[in-house]
Design an enzyme around this catalytic site. Structure first.
Site, PDB file in Angstrom:
ATOM      1  CB  SER A 132      -0.938   0.011   1.214  1.00  0.00           C
ATOM      2  OG  SER A 132      -0.190   0.013   2.423  1.00  0.00           O
ATOM      3  CE  LYS A 191      -6.882  -0.591   3.904  1.00  0.00           C
ATOM      4  NZ  LYS A 191      -7.146  -1.159   5.225  1.00  0.00           N
ATOM      5  CB  THR A 239     -12.415 -10.930  18.828  1.00  0.00           C
ATOM      6  OG1 THR A 239     -11.030 -11.007  19.128  1.00  0.00           O
ATOM      7  CG2 THR A 239     -12.738  -9.522  18.368  1.00  0.00           C
ATOM      8  CB  THR A 240     -17.184  -8.539  20.595  1.00  0.00           C
ATOM      9  OG1 THR A 240     -17.070  -8.652  22.012  1.00  0.00           O
ATOM     10  CG2 THR A 240     -18.621  -8.198  20.228  1.00  0.00           C
TER      11      THR A 240
END
Length: 562
Positions: free
Chosen positions: A276, A351, A380-381
């Site tokens: 990137s 993105k 992780t939620t």
């Protein structure tokens, strides 16, 4: 106390006359310290120890050891410890933090965040702190403008009204839902893989998958491209696996490293498709060749490529067999493709797809393995139902909207050509990234500030540690919505700023021997990935099976029943 205990073992008849078990029993009954006070040797020593005040700070390691020794011994009450006070000061956290921040300011890597509020109905415009202070955004990673898509928005609102705004926790605790199943099925179909798994972000995805490889294959080795993203670097560090870093896109160097190990050694090659900050593109097919030759699996990060490459937006791996995938549509081409050869593909949902989240796609077994063992997924939620339903809609739209990809590439080509005519130094690359080399952090920040305050154009300065020192740059990312009129405004502003600040142009960099491939004959290819013929395509050239396909739910999303 610790030193006194050691001394007593050699000089005290009482200690020598009792076994360790007896002493331990007396200590537990809180009578050992009382008896020691009456001892002609230990009594005076204990009184002296209680009066002791340190004149200098104890070294941290010694302090920790002493404290551990004190607390390890049984005491009658807390008051017994009061005699061991010192004048040692606690660590000054605020001063240490202030010193580190000051160092960051001095080396020009301190970051300032601009107040940028992107406007859905005026994309790619945004307003700053005041709503009437509007600017044109030129550095967003919302590459296709899907964050403003009306169909995605309406889907999310409808789901939110029915299922609420939150997920309620992890999928293990709060439960699974139809929106997760649908989204993962869409992503698996996009990459033509058997399974996919959604995470809260692609940073979490990369960290979770790469760290899991090292934990589950303790003798494994990871081979990482020199320019890999911080998320991959973090995952590799957390894996604790042995690692080798190969020079960017250097296949000879990668093979030298791979050849050091038997084919039976577990290996993983981690790399990106589009890098990137510089816009370079990896030789995916060549990496797959080496992986097959030396018995490695391939881990491809398509974060900055999904949505924009390939006839359906599956990324650079799909683009490598453009015609075959264009003809097959949702089906698998008759022959094996580059995308088939990649074992694990990760991507972002924040993105080109315009919302938030990350994912990994691969074989059913691989995805089930990650789902079952990766702490980054298990604990992780999960994303809210509205987010996942909106993303599934976004993936379907992006898949069938070839013209957005074409229009973005046309805008990129136009801007790069105009900069070349003006001698503005664009780091050569074949992708949609337009990095303008400045070469020092001070001028980079000045150029960004002038663009924002004087020209109402937002392009964030990219300084260390995002890029190496001496290669500071402005990073421009056109979308399909950055047409010729606003492109010309950008080009004119950049040209004027280069004159105002006296920044180096292409010829100036050449006289210095070149930098980042600018002004040098040695640089990566800047031949665009999209060919002239591909840029002539329209949505009518897509296989009709990409429009509203029926995609079956993935069993692996919920767990495979035996």
């Amino acid at each position: 106390m610790e030193s006194l205990a050691r001394k007593s073992m050699s000089v005290c008849p009482f200690v020598r006359a009792n076994s360790a078990a007896s002493l331990r029993s007396m200590a537990q009954n809180s009578c050992l310290l009382k008896m020691a006070k009456h001892c002609p040797v230990m009594g005076p020593a204990l009184k002296a120890e209680q009066r002791l005040e340190y004149s200098t700070s104890t070294k941290p390691a010694q302090a920790r050891a002493a404290q551990a020794a004190i607390h390890a011994e049984p005491v009658e009450n807390v008051a017994q410890l009061e005699g061991f006070k010192t004048n040692e000061k606690p660590f000054d956290y605020e001063a240490a933090v202030s010193e580190q921040l000051e160092a960051k300011r001095k080396d020009h890597s301190y970051r300032y965040f601009n107040n940028i509020n992107r406007l859905a109905k005026e994309f790619p415009k945004a307003h700053r702190e005041r709503e009437d202070d509007k600017v044109m955004v030129w550095c967003s990673n919302d590459y296709l403008g899907m964050s403003k898509n009306k169909e995605v928005y309406e889907t999310m609102v409808k789901t939110m009204q029915k299922y609420g705004v939150g997920s309620g926790g992890t999928r293990n605790i709060a439960g699974h839902n139809r929106h997760a199943i649908q989204l993962e099925a869409e992503l698996a179909a996009l990459h033509k893989k058997d399974g996919a798994l959604v995470f809260s972000s692609c940073f979490v995805t990369n960290d979770a998958v790469l760290s899991l490889f090292g934990k589950k294959f303790p003798n494994g080795v990871i081979f990482s491209d020199q320019l890999n993203h911080a998320s991959m670097i973090t995952g590799i560090k957390n894996s604790r696996a042995k690692k080798h870093i190969f020079r960017h896109n250097d296949m000879k160097h990668l093979e030298e490293l791979l050849s050091m190990y038997p084919k039976s050694t577990p290996k993983l090659i981690a790399f990106e498709s589009v890098y990137s900050m510089c816009g370079s593109v990896s030789p995916i097919s060549d990496i797959c060749d080496l992986a097959e030759k030396y018995g490695a699996i391939t881990f491809l990060d398509e974060v900055h490529a999904v949505g924009m490459y390939g006839p359906h937006g599956a990324g650079v791996a799909e683009h490598m067999d453009f015609d075959a995938h264009l003809k097959a549509g949702m089906n698998h081409p008759a022959r094996r493709t580059v995308m088939d050869r990649v074992d694990l593909i990760t991507g972002t949902l924040g993105k080109s797809f315009g919302v938030v989240g990350g994912y990994v796609a691969g074989s059913t077994q691989m995805i089930d393995w990650i789902r079952s063992f990766a702490p980054g997924f298990i604990f992780t939620t999960s994303l809210p139902p509205a987010v996942m339903s909106g993303l599934a809609t976004s993936v379907r739209i992006v898949r069938r909207n070839l013209e957005d990809r074409v229009n973005q590439q046309k805008n990129v080509r136009y801007i790069k050509a105009q900069f070349a005519n003006l001698g503005i130094p664009v780091i050569p690359n074949p992708s949609h990234i337009i990095p303008l080399l400045i070469g020092n952090p001070t001028d980079c920040k000045k150029a960004s500030d002038i663009l924002l305050n004087q020209y109402k154009i937002y392009v964030q300065a990219i300084n260390f540690p995002s890029v190496p020192r001496g290669t500071e740059r402005l990073r421009i990312t056109p979308s399909p919505h950055h047409g010729k009129v606003i492109s010309d405004q950008l080009i004119e502003a950049i040209d004027e700023i280069w004159n105002t600040l006296g920044l180096k142009r292409i010829s100036d960099w050449a006289s210095f021997g070149g930098n980042c491939g600018i002004g040098s004959s040695k640089h990566d290819s800047d031949e665009p990935l999209w060919t002239d013929d591909e840029l002539k395509l329209t949505n009518n050239d897509l296989n009709r099976n990409v429009y509203d396909p029926v995609i079956k739910p993935l069993e692996v999303s919920s767990g495979i029943k035996l």
